[in-house]
Design an enzyme around this catalytic site. Structure first.
Site, PDB file in Angstrom:
ATOM      1  N   SER A   1      24.587 115.980 -16.173  1.00 40.22           N
ATOM      2  CA  SER A   1      24.167 115.562 -14.899  1.00 40.22           C
ATOM      3  C   SER A   1      22.783 115.365 -14.926  1.00 40.22           C
ATOM      4  O   SER A   1      22.154 114.548 -15.480  1.00 40.22           O
ATOM      5  CB  SER A   1      24.655 116.675 -13.851  1.00 40.22           C
TER       6      SER A   1
ATOM      7  N   ASP B   1      30.747 113.808 -12.448  1.00 42.76           N
ATOM      8  CA  ASP B   1      29.601 114.790 -13.149  1.00 42.76           C
ATOM      9  C   ASP B   1      30.134 115.858 -14.119  1.00 42.76           C
ATOM     10  O   ASP B   1      31.307 116.432 -13.803  1.00 42.76           O
ATOM     11  CB  ASP B   1      29.207 115.574 -11.926  1.00 42.76           C
TER      12      ASP B   1
END
Length: 321
Positions: free
Chosen positions: A52, A207
């Site tokens: 991320s 993510d």
């Protein structure tokens, strides 16, 4: 390497965890402290693992952007590359845009109910699909690796989650089909409920933090001497929280447990682990919203102080964290 072929410096891996806008700022400060304490350039890591917001920084290091340049850009100093300074100065909004009316991945939620994947992954699938604009990440990736290429570092691994199966996918890894940096970076950063999943090779990805805050266990088979884990979303010394911070603390607690197990697996494989994470002082400045852009510089300036002490303690004792 010496003329005899023996290594004179440890083989080091670098793991950069998720954490949103504030996590990226904190990690920049931690990288600066690590570089100074070790007199080591993180760009020289044998493997760079990013998840991320950590994937964003791993991509920058993998493309040859040094820590001093990252810090200068975060601080908007005059000698920073304008492309990078603009990128850090325009983070995502502090609250997500109105999401779609349908869940992002009902299949992921069903898998969690059957206990096939972690509960956090199932919750991520049940959230409404995000509608955030990730063009800032596209622009950054195209600046780093034009023409759909990858960064120059041969082992830059960006972690994402298959948003339908819940499987971890590591872009840049030799066992994963090739992807353009622009797609892999957006996928790793696709926070459920905030950004839409990214389609790569006919599959949807979101993510990497859905499954693990840092995925440090990816380096267990690598046979490295040392692994440095910078994890802005874990904390071994959490402080009491109120309001939105209570929900963030629950998430942080779950991510910390996962990272505990990953670091234990690395140590069991004979790798020394140095784990750097926010102190109670950092958490107070961060607050409960990792996307609160107004706190970015305060978080960075605090991290430059707190992580210096944490890193020196770890490096001084030469023991794992």
């Amino acid at each position: 390497m010496t003329p005899a072929g023996t290594r004179t410096t440890p083989a080091r891996g670098l793991v950069l965890g998720c954490g949103g806008t504030l996590g990226a700022a904190w990690t920049t400060g931690a990288l600066h402290s690590l570089r100074q304490a070790l007199d080591w350039d993180p760009r020289e890591a044998a493997v760079l693992v990013g998840t991320s917001a950590g994937a964003e920084l791993a991509a920058l290091l993998g493309a040859g952007i040094g820590v001093d340049t990252l810090l200068a850009a975060q601080l908007a100093e005059s000698d920073a590359p304008p492309e990078l300074a603009r990128h850090f100065a325009a983070p995502p909004r502090g609250i997500p845009p109105r999401p779609a009316a349908f869940p992002g991945s009902p299949g992921l939620a069903r898998r969690a109910l059957r206990r096939e994947i972690p509960a956090l992954a199932g919750l991520s699938g049940a959230l409404p699909q995000g509608r955030g604009d990730a063009r800032r990440l596209t622009a950054l990736a195209d600046w780093l690796a034009p023409g759909g290429r990858w960064v120059s570092h041969p082992a830059t691994w960006l972690v994402a989650t298959d948003f339908d199966t819940g499987r971890r996918t590591v872009f840049g890894h030799p066992d994963t089909p090739e992807a353009a940096l622009r797609d892999a970076l957006r996928a790793s950063w696709a926070v459920p409920g905030w950004f839409p999943p990214v389609r790569i090779g006919g599959r949807r990805y979101a993510d990497g933090g859905i499954l693990s805050t840092a995925s440090a266990d990816l380096l267990v088979p690598a046979g490295l001497d040392e692994v440095y884990v910078l994890a802005p979303m874990s904390s071994s010394t959490p402080a009491p929280r109120t309001g939105l911070g209570r929900a963030e603390a629950l998430l942080r607690r779950a991510m910390t447990r996962t990272l505990d197990a990953e670091c234990a697996a690395l140590r069991a494989a004979g790798t020394r682990v140095v784990r750097i994470e926010p102190t109670a002082t950092d958490l107070k400045v961060m607050g409960g919203n990792a996307m609160a852009a107004g706190r970015r510089l305060a978080v960075l300036e605090t991290a430059l102080r707190t992580t210096r002490a944490v890193v020196r303690r770890h490096i001084g004792t030469r023991t794992g964290a």
